[in-house]
Design a protein around this motif. Structure first.
Motif, PDB file in Angstrom:
ATOM      1  N   LYS A 186       3.915   3.150  12.484  1.00 41.45           N
ATOM      2  CA  LYS A 186       5.266   3.657  12.769  1.00 41.45           C
ATOM      3  C   LYS A 186       6.343   2.757  12.142  1.00 41.45           C
ATOM      4  N   THR A 187       6.141   1.439  12.219  1.00 43.38           N
ATOM      5  CA  THR A 187       7.138   0.523  11.675  1.00 43.38           C
ATOM      6  C   THR A 187       7.382   0.803  10.190  1.00 43.38           C
TER       7      THR A 187
ATOM      8  N   ILE B 130      -0.164   7.189  17.459  1.00 46.89           N
ATOM      9  CA  ILE B 130      -1.051   6.312  18.220  1.00 46.89           C
ATOM     10  C   ILE B 130      -0.805   4.868  17.813  1.00 46.89           C
ATOM     11  N   THR B 131      -1.236   3.923  18.647  1.00 47.42           N
ATOM     12  CA  THR B 131      -1.020   2.511  18.332  1.00 47.42           C
ATOM     13  C   THR B 131      -1.709   2.189  17.001  1.00 47.42           C
ATOM     14  N   GLY B 132      -0.992   1.484  16.139  1.00 49.47           N
ATOM     15  CA  GLY B 132      -1.575   1.099  14.854  1.00 49.47           C
ATOM     16  C   GLY B 132      -1.518   2.193  13.802  1.00 49.47           C
TER      17      GLY B 132
ATOM     18  N   TYR C 121       0.860  -1.187   0.000  1.00 50.01           N
ATOM     19  CA  TYR C 121       0.000   0.000   0.000  1.00 50.01           C
ATOM     20  C   TYR C 121       0.898   1.239   0.000  1.00 50.01           C
ATOM     21  N   PRO C 122       0.359   2.319  -0.540  1.00 48.45           N
ATOM     22  CA  PRO C 122       1.151   3.553  -0.496  1.00 48.45           C
ATOM     23  C   PRO C 122       1.183   4.084   0.931  1.00 48.45           C
ATOM     24  N   LEU C 123       2.238   4.808   1.274  1.00 44.71           N
ATOM     25  CA  LEU C 123       2.284   5.434   2.588  1.00 44.71           C
ATOM     26  C   LEU C 123       1.198   6.493   2.687  1.00 44.71           C
ATOM     27  N   SER C 124       0.689   6.679   3.879  1.00 42.97           N
ATOM     28  CA  SER C 124      -0.274   7.763   4.077  1.00 42.97           C
ATOM     29  C   SER C 124       0.490   9.085   4.006  1.00 42.97           C
TER      30      SER C 124
HETATM   31  P1  ADP Z   1       2.471   0.927  14.991  1.00 46.45           P
HETATM   32  O1  ADP Z   1       3.878   0.420  15.061  1.00 46.45           O
HETATM   33  O2  ADP Z   1       2.366   2.405  14.840  1.00 46.45           O
HETATM   34  O3  ADP Z   1       1.575   0.417  16.093  1.00 46.45           O
HETATM   35  P2  ADP Z   1       2.401  -0.684  12.593  1.00 46.45           P
HETATM   36  O4  ADP Z   1       3.531  -0.116  11.856  1.00 46.45           O
HETATM   37  O5  ADP Z   1       2.552  -2.006  13.239  1.00 46.45           O
HETATM   38  O6  ADP Z   1       1.831   0.373  13.654  1.00 46.45           O
HETATM   39  O7  ADP Z   1       1.174  -0.726  11.579  1.00 46.45           O
HETATM   40  C1  ADP Z   1      -0.086  -1.128  11.986  1.00 46.45           C
HETATM   41  C2  ADP Z   1      -0.786  -1.784  10.820  1.00 46.45           C
HETATM   42  O8  ADP Z   1      -1.044  -0.821   9.798  1.00 46.45           O
HETATM   43  C3  ADP Z   1       0.045  -2.869  10.182  1.00 46.45           C
HETATM   44  O9  ADP Z   1      -0.788  -3.977   9.958  1.00 46.45           O
HETATM   45  C4  ADP Z   1       0.507  -2.274   8.883  1.00 46.45           C
HETATM   46  O10 ADP Z   1       0.657  -3.268   7.892  1.00 46.45           O
HETATM   47  C5  ADP Z   1      -0.606  -1.306   8.542  1.00 46.45           C
HETATM   48  N1  ADP Z   1      -0.171  -0.158   7.741  1.00 46.45           N
HETATM   49  C6  ADP Z   1       0.951   0.580   7.948  1.00 46.45           C
HETATM   50  N2  ADP Z   1       1.042   1.568   7.035  1.00 46.45           N
HETATM   51  C7  ADP Z   1      -0.044   1.459   6.228  1.00 46.45           C
HETATM   52  C8  ADP Z   1      -0.538   2.204   5.093  1.00 46.45           C
HETATM   53  N3  ADP Z   1       0.115   3.264   4.603  1.00 46.45           N
HETATM   54  N4  ADP Z   1      -1.707   1.794   4.546  1.00 46.45           N
HETATM   55  C9  ADP Z   1      -2.381   0.743   5.028  1.00 46.45           C
HETATM   56  N5  ADP Z   1      -1.975  -0.002   6.072  1.00 46.45           N
HETATM   57  C10 ADP Z   1      -0.820   0.345   6.689  1.00 46.45           C
END
Ligand code: ADP
Ligand code: ZN
Ligand code: ZN
Length: 752
Positions: free
Chosen positions: A249-250, A244-246, A214-217
């Motif tokens: 960030k990764t 926020i969680t989810g 997916y593209p980055l937001s």
């Molecule tokens: P965090 O570390 O902030 O809690 P993660 O990086 O684990 O969040 O991402 C949470 C979920 O969102 C993962 O399942 C990831 O694949 C999904 N995700 C991350 N970036 C995008 C994006 N740009 N579009 C759609 N899904 C995404």
């Protein structure tokens, strides 16, 4: 008139190491520091010395300066010159160690052993890979076949091989928990084959790299661009990624790492050990292929050394791992990112007790690199730095999985009791648990803090069963054994109270085991998994439990803090938090922060998928600010209240704190030495207006029969505390025959 010249004429000696490796830091050579060089030689300085029979010029580093010669001074050689502005991985390591020694108090040798990799000669081992034989579809069908036969491990591996044509053997065994015998069986069945590295290199070029799905937001893209620009410019700007969680960030870390690598620099990513799950590691392999080195504690020393060698030789440019990955020997560090930077595990518990966050800033300064701290619940330290403008704040405010932030409700357990509900679950939570089971959705039950609740006490006189060696309450396990979680001491439950003889000496039943039992009573058909320090004692089981919950082999996961850390379970739509306030009672100035973090992170586990999530926080103190702000997912609100309290009591980050811990087998000796240290430092304390607390016995007065006495110093600035520590060190050196051990802890994470 007698002129005492000795002060001016005192010769200075330097202990120098010429072979910079972990194994040789104990082997130093002493040289004379010529008086004309004395001003320029410091601990950590690079110098040229004559070495060996032929007196060849050799580079060395100064580990210690002293005016006590270790052998005949007239036979000692002298330092030739000081090398200024020395660079390179060795110089970085020495400099970092010198900084650690100064800041946290330890010997230079202990500090060097921390930053230098351990060399371990390993037999040349072939790198093994598990490759699927057929097509993805065939692997999928095989997975279904094994699943139907309840051969979970086989099914697990085949499922992964649908997505990936091949997987590193270590990943399969250590993270997916599929053992060699299982792989062999699959090989016989014609589903997979094992290949060694050489064969693998020619047959399958490399683990297929997958682009992002997916593209980055927009938020993600901007955050990554800001950091990557700073790294390219070498501006040394640092960042706080508050998401926020989810919020993805990764994905941001990976994007930054990729851009940094493209610009010819290297990236270090620190992740708490517990979050280095199969899913996370795989995401990095997919993105960076063989350019990423993954370091974790289950690697053997040899494997870890290999990873360092790969980094040193330029074969890897991204490293991901826990705290110690910071010491990867990279020549061109561009960025250091610390995920979940608020985690206490970033502080070392061994001497030197460094904090990875501070060490990262120090290391970054050698390279004009950037540091990125990431968290949903930043530490007070990080947020304070952002307020002061020392970190640029980057925010991620949206969940990207389509899910919204969960709906959080707080239930007051005192009210439940008044209503006649004596069970472990509030009415609301019971109803929601049943509802999820009916809908086939998953739930998590998080019990705040293990052990604390399992103690055994007398209902008649209040006597609590304690460990005879450690002064902590014993925890009751199934079968009635009482166990000490510090030292492992065990005894049978007594038939009556040792103090008053009453028969009503009972366990306070609220461990994860009891939660599991209660769930089974409420929902006899539910499939329940439990995760705590007991069920994960075997090295393998931690990831195993997570994988099997991930694969929907259970409906409900019960656990301690272990289950709240950064795992992504899209099917979880309900999170119940039991005894939310228990951690507030810990005797520690960070108790409020810990509680807020835990509740926020736990709540963040709900609704990561498409369906909305629901969170129920059960507590006896619904009015406490940590609980109120966590329920509202309001970090700012929490920060304001907490920082005011820290300011008022001058606790970090609104000041610094030095703990001096005295350990001795004789309680009085420990107390006496602590008092003497206090007396010795009194003039400095008065002069610099330092606050002193103690000395007093530690909260846990003794562990394994060693008594612990603690003294705390607090001050707004570091410097007076460093002076106090040096003064104490001098005093201890004079008393070198003592039996007590003294350890220092700068800005401790836990008050002992
Ligand atoms: P965090 O570390 O902030 O809690 P993660 O990086 O684990 O969040 O991402 C949470 C979920 O969102 C993962 O399942 C990831 O694949 C999904 N995700 C991350 N970036 C995008 C994006 N740009 N579009 C759609 N899904 C995404
Ligand atoms: Zn009693
Ligand atoms: Zn004990």
């Amino acid at each position: 008139m007698v002129i005492n010249m000795s002060g001016g004429l005192r010769t200075l000696y330097a202990n120098i190491i010429v072979d910079i490796s972990h194994e040789s830091v104990d082997r130093t050579f002493q040289y004379i520091v010529p008086s004309e060089l004395a001003a320029g030689v410091r601990v950590g300085s690079a110098v040229l010395v004559p070495f060996g029979k032929g007196n060849r010029e050799h580079k060395g580093y100064v580990l210690k300066l002293t005016d006590v010669p270790e052998w005949a001074p007239e036979k000692m050689k002298s330092i030739l010159s000081v090398i200024e502005n020395e660079t390179g991985v060795e110089a970085d390591a020495i400099r970092l160690a010198a900084w650690m020694r100064e800041r946290y108090g330890s010997t230079m040798i202990a500090a060097l052993k921390t930053v230098l990799p351990v060399k371990r000669k390993v037999a040349d081992k072939m790198k093994r890979t598990v490759v699927r034989m057929g097509t993805a579809d065939e692997a999928g069908r095989a997975a279904e076949r094994y699943e139907a036969k309840h051969q979970c491990a086989k099914a697990r591996l085949m499922k992964q091989l649908v997505q990936h044509e091949s997987l590193p053997y270590e990943l399969v065994t250590a993270k997916l928990h599929v053992g060699l015998p299982t792989i062999r069986t699959l090989e016989k069945a014609g589903d997979v084959r094992m290949v060694t590295e050489r064969e693998y290199r020619s047959a399958v070029p490399r683990a297929e790299r997958r682009e992002r799905q997916y593209p980055l937001s927009e938020e993600q893209r901007q955050a990554a661009a800001r950091v990557a620009d700073a790294v390219r410019a070498g501006s040394g700007e640092h960042f706080l990624l508050h998401g926020i969680t989810g919020s993805g960030k990764t994905e941001v870390y990976m994007e930054i790492a990729e851009q940094v690598v493209q610009s010819g620099k290297q990236a270090i990513i620190l992740i708490p050990e517990i979050s280095l799950t199969y899913q996370t590691v795989m995401r990095f392999y997919e993105r960076f292929g063989e350019r990423v080195a993954v370091v974790h504690s289950r690697l053997s020393l040899g494997e870890r050394y290999d990873a360092c060698e790969r980094a040193k030789n330029g074969l890897a440019d991204v490293v991901i791992g826990p705290r110690s990955a910071l010491f990867t020997p990279f020549e061109r560090v561009g960025v250091i990112m610390i995920d979940e930077e608020h985690e206490p595990s970033y502080k070392s518990e061994n001497m030197p007790r460094y904090h990875a966050r501070d060490a990262a800033f120090e290391l970054a300064s050698y390279h004009h690199a950037s540091v990125v701290l990431g968290s949903a619940t930043p530490s007070l330290e990080a947020y304070r730095m952002a307020e002061e403008g020392r970190l640029s704040l980057l925010r991620l405010t949206k969940r990207l999985t389509g899910g919204m932030l969960p709906n959080v409700s707080v239930t007051d357990m005192r009210e439940e009791l008044k209503q006649g509900n004596r069970s472990m679950f509030s009415d609301r939570l019971s109803r929601l648990l049943m509802d999820r089971l009916e809908k086939g959705e998953q739930s998590m039950l998080f019990l705040n803090r293990r052990g604390m609740a399992g103690f055994v006490s007398c209902r008649a006189c209040g006597y609590v069963m304690r460990c005879p060696h450690c002064d902590v309450s014993l925890t009751q396990h199934r079968g009635g054994r009482l166990v000490c979680h510090y030292c492992g001491y065990e005894q049978a439950s007594p038939p009556g109270c040792p103090q008053c003889g009453s028969k009503y000496i009972l366990g306070f039943k609220a461990g994860t085991q009891q939660v599991e039992d209660a769930v089974k009573r409420l929902l006899p058909n539910a499939r329940v998994l439990r995760m705590d320090a007991d069920t994960t004692r075997g090295k393998e089981s931690y990831d195993e439990i997570l994988s099997s919950f991930m694969n929907e082999e259970a409906d409900i996961l019960v656990g301690t803090q272990m289950i709240v850390k950064g795992h992504d379970f899209p099917k979880v739509t309900l999170v119940g938090i039991l005894a939310a306030d228990l951690s507030l009672n810990a005797n520690d100035y960070r108790a409020g922060e810990r509680t807020f973090d835990l509740l926020t992170q736990a709540a963040g586990r709900a609704g990561r998928g498409k369906r909305a999530g629901e969170v129920v926080i059960q507590t006896y103190q619904p009015e406490h600010y940590s609980i109120r702000y966590a329920a509202g997912q309001d970090y700012e609100g929490f920060y304001r209240e907490e920082i005011a309290y820290r300011e008022f009591l001058r606790y970090p980050p609104m000041g610094h704190m030095l703990a001096v811990q005295v350990y001795a087998s004789d309680e009085e000796a420990a107390a006496r030495l602590a008092q003497e240290i206090k007396r010795r430092t009194e003039p400095l304390v008065k002069e610099r207006e330092v606050l002193v607390m103690g000395p007093a016995p530690a909260t846990v007065r003794k562990v394994k029969d060693i008594f612990r006495e603690v003294l705390y110093y607090k001050h707004r600035d570091h410097e007076p505390l460093l002076l106090l520590r040096e003064e104490t060190e001098r005093y201890l050196e004079e008393k070198s025959d003592r039996e007590e051990t003294v350890l220092f802890d700068m800005d401790p994470m836990n008050l002992i």
